[in-house]
Design an enzyme around this catalytic site. Structure first.
Site, PDB file in Angstrom:
ATOM      1  N   ASP A 115      38.667  32.003  43.371  1.00 31.71           N
ATOM      2  CA  ASP A 115      38.203  33.127  42.553  1.00 31.71           C
ATOM      3  C   ASP A 115      36.811  33.600  42.951  1.00 31.71           C
ATOM      4  O   ASP A 115      36.033  32.871  43.559  1.00 31.71           O
ATOM      5  CB  ASP A 115      38.151  32.715  41.074  1.00 31.71           C
ATOM      6  CG  ASP A 115      39.510  32.724  40.414  1.00 31.71           C
ATOM      7  OD1 ASP A 115      40.526  32.782  41.135  1.00 31.71           O
ATOM      8  OD2 ASP A 115      39.567  32.644  39.173  1.00 31.71           O
ATOM      9  N   HIS A 136      36.693  28.106  43.707  1.00 24.82           N
ATOM     10  CA  HIS A 136      35.882  29.311  43.875  1.00 24.82           C
ATOM     11  C   HIS A 136      35.359  29.402  45.309  1.00 24.82           C
ATOM     12  O   HIS A 136      35.120  28.372  45.952  1.00 24.82           O
ATOM     13  CB  HIS A 136      34.712  29.327  42.890  1.00 24.82           C
ATOM     14  CG  HIS A 136      35.135  29.443  41.459  1.00 24.82           C
ATOM     15  ND1 HIS A 136      35.539  28.348  40.719  1.00 24.82           N
ATOM     16  CD2 HIS A 136      35.239  30.524  40.638  1.00 24.82           C
ATOM     17  CE1 HIS A 136      35.872  28.739  39.496  1.00 24.82           C
ATOM     18  NE2 HIS A 136      35.696  30.049  39.418  1.00 24.82           N
TER      19      HIS A 136
END
Length: 231
Positions: A48, A194
Site C-alpha cells: 500500500d 507498505h
C-alpha cells in the site's frame, strides 16, 4: 430503564460502530474481500501507499529476483508524480489497485461524492499512465462506513481488505516483523505491507524465502480470489 443503563447501551453502540468502521474484516458496513476460501497453501502479497520512487523500485527488484507477483494499491497523486514506476508495476507482472487519490487522514469523513471523485481521479491517472483501469479498491486505513459503501458501489469497484496486517509502518525490528507475518500464515491469506518503510525492503527477501520453506506459494491476488482486477 435508568440513566446508567442508557449510558451502557450508548457505549456499546458506539463501540460496535467504531469496531465496524475500523476492522475491515468484520464487513460491518460493507463486504470486502479479505482472504480466499481455500485449503491450498497459497497466499497473496499486497503493498500500500505507493508508488514511492526509489523505495517501490527496490520492492519491485526484490520481487523480480524471487519471481513473486504482488498487488500494489496506489495513491493517485503519487502515481502522477512517479509515472515511470507506475508503469513498471504491471510491466513486471503485478497488478495495480486503487487506494484513493489523496489518502487523506480524514478520508473516512468525506461525503460519498468526494470519495467517488477520488476513486475516479486515481483510475483516470492509472489509465493514462498504464492503460489499465483498476477494479480493486482498498480503503485508506481500512476504514469503512456507509458513505464509502455508496461510493464503491457507484464506482463499480471491489473492496479489498487483508487477513494479515504487518504493521510494518510501526514495527522496526526485523525479526519481530518476520515472525509476526510467518506465525499468522494461513491458506488464502492476504498480507498487507507498505512500499515506503525501509524495514519492509530489508525483510522482504528473507520473508519470501521463509514463506516457501513453510510450504506456501505466493499467488497474485486476482488469481487467488479469481476476480478480474481491471475494467
Amino acid at each position: 430503564m435508568g440513566a446508567p443503563a442508557y449510558g451502557w447501551l450508548l457505549l456499546i453502540y458506539v463501540s460496535v460502530l467504531f469496531c465496524g468502521s475500523y476492522f475491515i474484516r468484520m464487513g460491518f458496513f460493507m463486504k470486502s474481500v479479505c482472504s480466499a476460501k481455500t485449503d491450498e497453501k497459497i497466499i497473496a502479497l499486497s503493498f500500500d501507499d505507493g508508488p514511492v520512487a526509489e523505495k517501490t523500485s527496490v520492492i519491485l527488484d526484490i520481487l523480480k529476483e524471487h519471481q513473486a507477483e504482488a498487488a500494489f494499491f496506489c495513491i493517485g497523486k503519487k502515481m502522477a508524480a512517479n509515472e515511470s514506476v507506475s508503469k513498471r508495476i504491471p510491466q513486471e507482472g503485478h497488478i495495480i489497485g486503487n487506494h484513493s487519490f489523496s489518502h487523506h487522514r480524514f478520508f473516512d469523513l468525506f461525503s460519498s461524492r468526494r470519495m467517488l471523485q477520488e476513486m475516479q481521479d486515481t483510475s483516470r491517472i492509472c489509465k493514462n499512465s498504464t492503460g489499465l483501469s483498476p477494479r480493486f479498491f482498498r480503503p485508506p486505513y481500512g476504514v469503512t462506513n456507509p458513505n464509502l459503501k455508496k461510493a464503491v458501489f457507484r464506482g463499480g469497484l471491489i473492496s479489498i481488505g487483508w487477513s494479515i496486517r504487518s504493521f510494518d509502518t510501526i514495527i522496526k525490528n526485523e525479526d519481530r516483523l518476520i515472525n509476526r507475518l510467518l506465525n499468522r500464515l494461513k491458506p488464502g491469506a492476504i498480507l498487507l505491507l507498505h512500499d515506503a518503510p525501509e524495514v519492509t525492503s530489508r525483510i522482504l527477501p528473507q520473508l519470501l524465502k521463509n514463506i516457501g520453506e513453510k510450504g506456501y506459494r505466493i499467488v497474485r491476488l486476482d488469481k487467488m480470489i479469481n476476480l478480474n482486477p481491471y475494467d
